[in-house]
Design a protein around this motif. Structure first.
Motif, mmCIF file in Angstrom:
data_model
loop_
_atom_site.group_PDB
_atom_site.id
_atom_site.type_symbol
_atom_site.label_atom_id
_atom_site.label_comp_id
_atom_site.label_asym_id
_atom_site.label_seq_id
_atom_site.Cartn_x
_atom_site.Cartn_y
_atom_site.Cartn_z
ATOM 1 N N MET A 1 0.846 -1.180 0.000
ATOM 2 C CA MET A 1 0.000 0.000 0.000
ATOM 3 C C MET A 1 0.889 1.240 0.000
ATOM 4 O O MET A 1 1.389 1.644 1.016
ATOM 5 C CB MET A 1 -0.868 -0.014 1.257
ATOM 6 N N GLU A 2 1.103 1.817 -1.141
ATOM 7 C CA GLU A 2 2.033 2.929 -1.205
ATOM 8 C C GLU A 2 1.459 4.188 -1.849
ATOM 9 O O GLU A 2 2.185 5.126 -2.053
ATOM 10 C CB GLU A 2 3.311 2.519 -1.943
ATOM 11 N N THR A 3 0.195 4.201 -2.173
ATOM 12 C CA THR A 3 -0.355 5.414 -2.768
ATOM 13 C C THR A 3 -1.221 6.152 -1.763
ATOM 14 O O THR A 3 -1.780 5.558 -0.830
ATOM 15 C CB THR A 3 -1.200 5.118 -4.027
ATOM 16 N N PHE A 4 -1.336 7.432 -1.985
ATOM 17 C CA PHE A 4 -2.205 8.256 -1.146
ATOM 18 C C PHE A 4 -3.622 7.701 -1.148
ATOM 19 O O PHE A 4 -4.246 7.552 -0.096
ATOM 20 C CB PHE A 4 -2.197 9.709 -1.666
ATOM 21 N N GLN A 5 -4.130 7.393 -2.333
ATOM 22 C CA GLN A 5 -5.507 6.938 -2.456
ATOM 23 C C GLN A 5 -5.757 5.653 -1.667
ATOM 24 O O GLN A 5 -6.788 5.532 -0.993
ATOM 25 C CB GLN A 5 -5.879 6.712 -3.935
ATOM 26 N N GLU A 6 -4.820 4.718 -1.751
ATOM 27 C CA GLU A 6 -4.980 3.467 -1.011
ATOM 28 C C GLU A 6 -5.011 3.709 0.499
ATOM 29 O O GLU A 6 -5.858 3.148 1.205
ATOM 30 C CB GLU A 6 -3.847 2.505 -1.355
ATOM 31 N N HIS A 7 -4.121 4.535 0.991
ATOM 32 C CA HIS A 7 -4.078 4.822 2.428
ATOM 33 C C HIS A 7 -5.317 5.595 2.874
ATOM 34 O O HIS A 7 -5.862 5.332 3.938
ATOM 35 C CB HIS A 7 -2.809 5.598 2.784
ATOM 36 N N TYR A 8 -5.751 6.538 2.069
ATOM 37 C CA TYR A 8 -6.919 7.337 2.423
ATOM 38 C C TYR A 8 -8.174 6.471 2.454
ATOM 39 O O TYR A 8 -8.972 6.552 3.401
ATOM 40 C CB TYR A 8 -7.066 8.493 1.436
ATOM 41 N N LEU A 9 -8.353 5.620 1.450
ATOM 42 C CA LEU A 9 -9.513 4.729 1.440
ATOM 43 C C LEU A 9 -9.461 3.744 2.604
ATOM 44 O O LEU A 9 -10.494 3.440 3.211
ATOM 45 C CB LEU A 9 -9.607 3.982 0.114
ATOM 46 N N ASP A 28 -12.026 15.133 5.649
ATOM 47 C CA ASP A 28 -11.661 15.354 4.245
ATOM 48 C C ASP A 28 -10.929 16.679 4.075
ATOM 49 O O ASP A 28 -9.918 16.749 3.370
ATOM 50 C CB ASP A 28 -12.904 15.337 3.351
ATOM 51 N N ARG A 29 -11.413 17.727 4.733
ATOM 52 C CA ARG A 29 -10.753 19.037 4.633
ATOM 53 C C ARG A 29 -9.356 18.987 5.247
ATOM 54 O O ARG A 29 -8.406 19.564 4.703
ATOM 55 C CB ARG A 29 -11.600 20.121 5.307
ATOM 56 N N ALA A 30 -9.227 18.319 6.384
ATOM 57 C CA ALA A 30 -7.919 18.224 7.049
ATOM 58 C C ALA A 30 -6.923 17.454 6.174
ATOM 59 O O ALA A 30 -5.762 17.856 6.044
ATOM 60 C CB ALA A 30 -8.069 17.550 8.409
ATOM 61 N N VAL A 31 -7.379 16.374 5.564
ATOM 62 C CA VAL A 31 -6.502 15.581 4.703
ATOM 63 C C VAL A 31 -6.112 16.387 3.469
ATOM 64 O O VAL A 31 -4.946 16.381 3.058
ATOM 65 C CB VAL A 31 -7.164 14.239 4.321
ATOM 66 N N ASP A 32 -7.070 17.101 2.888
ATOM 67 C CA ASP A 32 -6.754 17.947 1.728
ATOM 68 C C ASP A 32 -5.727 19.009 2.092
ATOM 69 O O ASP A 32 -4.781 19.262 1.351
ATOM 70 C CB ASP A 32 -8.017 18.618 1.178
ATOM 71 N N TYR A 33 -5.900 19.626 3.258
ATOM 72 C CA TYR A 33 -4.961 20.654 3.724
ATOM 73 C C TYR A 33 -3.561 20.056 3.893
ATOM 74 O O TYR A 33 -2.569 20.617 3.392
ATOM 75 C CB TYR A 33 -5.456 21.237 5.049
ATOM 76 N N ALA A 34 -3.477 18.917 4.571
ATOM 77 C CA ALA A 34 -2.179 18.271 4.803
ATOM 78 C C ALA A 34 -1.549 17.845 3.482
ATOM 79 O O ALA A 34 -0.332 17.974 3.300
ATOM 80 C CB ALA A 34 -2.349 17.064 5.722
ATOM 81 N N ARG A 35 -2.366 17.361 2.575
ATOM 82 C CA ARG A 35 -1.828 16.924 1.281
ATOM 83 C C ARG A 35 -1.201 18.092 0.521
ATOM 84 O O ARG A 35 -0.127 17.960 -0.069
ATOM 85 C CB ARG A 35 -2.934 16.289 0.453
ATOM 86 N N VAL A 36 -1.838 19.243 0.568
ATOM 87 C CA VAL A 36 -1.301 20.433 -0.105
ATOM 88 C C VAL A 36 -0.005 20.880 0.585
ATOM 89 O O VAL A 36 0.989 21.164 -0.081
ATOM 90 C CB VAL A 36 -2.339 21.580 -0.117
ATOM 91 N N LYS A 37 -0.014 20.922 1.902
ATOM 92 C CA LYS A 37 1.164 21.394 2.641
ATOM 93 C C LYS A 37 2.372 20.469 2.489
ATOM 94 O O LYS A 37 3.510 20.915 2.584
ATOM 95 C CB LYS A 37 0.832 21.571 4.127
ATOM 96 N N HIS A 38 2.127 19.182 2.282
ATOM 97 C CA HIS A 38 3.222 18.215 2.180
ATOM 98 C C HIS A 38 3.436 17.726 0.749
ATOM 99 O O HIS A 38 4.138 16.734 0.533
ATOM 100 C CB HIS A 38 2.941 17.010 3.079
ATOM 101 N N LYS A 39 2.876 18.428 -0.232
ATOM 102 C CA LYS A 39 2.869 17.932 -1.617
ATOM 103 C C LYS A 39 4.262 17.655 -2.186
ATOM 104 O O LYS A 39 4.424 16.750 -2.984
ATOM 105 C CB LYS A 39 2.110 18.876 -2.534
ATOM 106 N N ARG A 43 9.201 10.584 1.471
ATOM 107 C CA ARG A 43 9.803 9.741 2.494
ATOM 108 C C ARG A 43 11.139 9.222 1.956
ATOM 109 O O ARG A 43 11.445 9.383 0.774
ATOM 110 C CB ARG A 43 8.868 8.588 2.827
ATOM 111 N N LYS A 44 11.933 8.613 2.808
ATOM 112 C CA LYS A 44 13.234 8.095 2.377
ATOM 113 C C LYS A 44 13.112 7.116 1.223
ATOM 114 O O LYS A 44 13.991 7.021 0.378
ATOM 115 C CB LYS A 44 13.964 7.422 3.539
ATOM 116 N N ASP A 45 12.004 6.369 1.177
ATOM 117 C CA ASP A 45 11.832 5.390 0.102
ATOM 118 C C ASP A 45 11.281 6.018 -1.183
ATOM 119 O O ASP A 45 11.064 5.323 -2.167
ATOM 120 C CB ASP A 45 10.942 4.234 0.549
ATOM 121 N N GLY A 46 11.050 7.333 -1.161
ATOM 122 C CA GLY A 46 10.572 8.041 -2.342
ATOM 123 C C GLY A 46 9.066 8.182 -2.436
ATOM 124 O O GLY A 46 8.558 8.882 -3.303
ATOM 125 N N SER A 47 8.335 7.527 -1.551
ATOM 126 C CA SER A 47 6.877 7.637 -1.566
ATOM 127 C C SER A 47 6.453 8.988 -0.987
ATOM 128 O O SER A 47 7.205 9.632 -0.256
ATOM 129 C CB SER A 47 6.247 6.487 -0.777
#
Length: 67
Positions: A1-9, A28-39, A43-47
Protein backbone atom coordinates in the motif's frame (compact mmCIF):
# COMPACT_ATOMS: atom_id res chain seq x y z
CA UNK A 1 0.00 0.00 0.00
CA UNK A 2 2.03 2.93 -1.20
CA UNK A 3 -0.35 5.41 -2.77
CA UNK A 4 -2.20 8.26 -1.15
CA UNK A 5 -5.51 6.94 -2.46
CA UNK A 6 -4.98 3.47 -1.01
CA UNK A 7 -4.08 4.82 2.43
CA UNK A 8 -6.92 7.34 2.42
CA UNK A 9 -9.51 4.73 1.44
CA UNK A 10 -8.13 2.36 4.07
CA UNK A 11 -8.47 5.04 6.74
CA UNK A 12 -12.05 5.78 5.64
CA UNK A 13 -12.89 2.06 5.71
CA UNK A 14 -11.52 1.83 9.25
CA UNK A 15 -13.75 4.73 10.31
CA UNK A 16 -16.78 3.06 8.73
CA UNK A 17 -15.98 -0.37 10.16
CA UNK A 18 -15.56 1.03 13.66
CA UNK A 19 -18.83 2.97 13.26
CA UNK A 20 -17.18 6.06 14.70
CA UNK A 21 -19.27 9.18 14.91
CA UNK A 22 -16.95 11.56 13.07
CA UNK A 23 -17.43 14.54 10.80
CA UNK A 24 -16.11 13.13 7.52
CA UNK A 25 -16.30 16.54 5.85
CA UNK A 26 -13.89 17.87 8.48
CA UNK A 27 -11.57 14.90 8.03
CA UNK A 28 -11.66 15.35 4.25
CA UNK A 29 -10.75 19.04 4.63
CA UNK A 30 -7.92 18.22 7.05
CA UNK A 31 -6.50 15.58 4.70
CA UNK A 32 -6.75 17.95 1.73
CA UNK A 33 -4.96 20.65 3.72
CA UNK A 34 -2.18 18.27 4.80
CA UNK A 35 -1.83 16.92 1.28
CA UNK A 36 -1.30 20.43 -0.10
CA UNK A 37 1.16 21.39 2.64
CA UNK A 38 3.22 18.22 2.18
CA UNK A 39 2.87 17.93 -1.62
CA UNK A 40 6.59 18.22 -2.36
CA UNK A 41 7.83 16.12 0.57
CA UNK A 42 8.97 12.54 0.10
CA UNK A 43 9.80 9.74 2.49
CA UNK A 44 13.23 8.10 2.38
CA UNK A 45 11.83 5.39 0.10
CA UNK A 46 10.57 8.04 -2.34
CA UNK A 47 6.88 7.64 -1.57
CA UNK A 48 4.78 10.72 -0.78
CA UNK A 49 5.16 11.92 2.83
CA UNK A 50 1.36 12.28 3.26
CA UNK A 51 1.18 8.48 3.49
CA UNK A 52 2.82 8.62 6.93
CA UNK A 53 0.23 10.85 8.66
CA UNK A 54 -2.59 8.83 7.08
CA UNK A 55 -1.10 5.59 8.37
CA UNK A 56 -0.64 7.06 11.85
CA UNK A 57 -4.23 8.34 11.83
CA UNK A 58 -5.49 4.89 10.93
CA UNK A 59 -3.48 3.31 13.75
CA UNK A 60 -4.94 5.85 16.19
CA UNK A 61 -8.45 5.03 14.95
CA UNK A 62 -7.92 1.40 15.89
CA UNK A 63 -7.49 2.44 19.52
CA UNK A 64 -10.21 5.08 19.62
CA UNK A 65 -13.60 4.58 21.17
CA UNK A 66 -16.56 6.69 20.15
CA UNK A 67 -17.46 8.47 23.34
Amino acid sequence: METFQEHYLSMKRTIAARKLNVDMALIDRAVDYARVKHKDQKRKDGSPYIIHPLAVAEICLLYTSDA
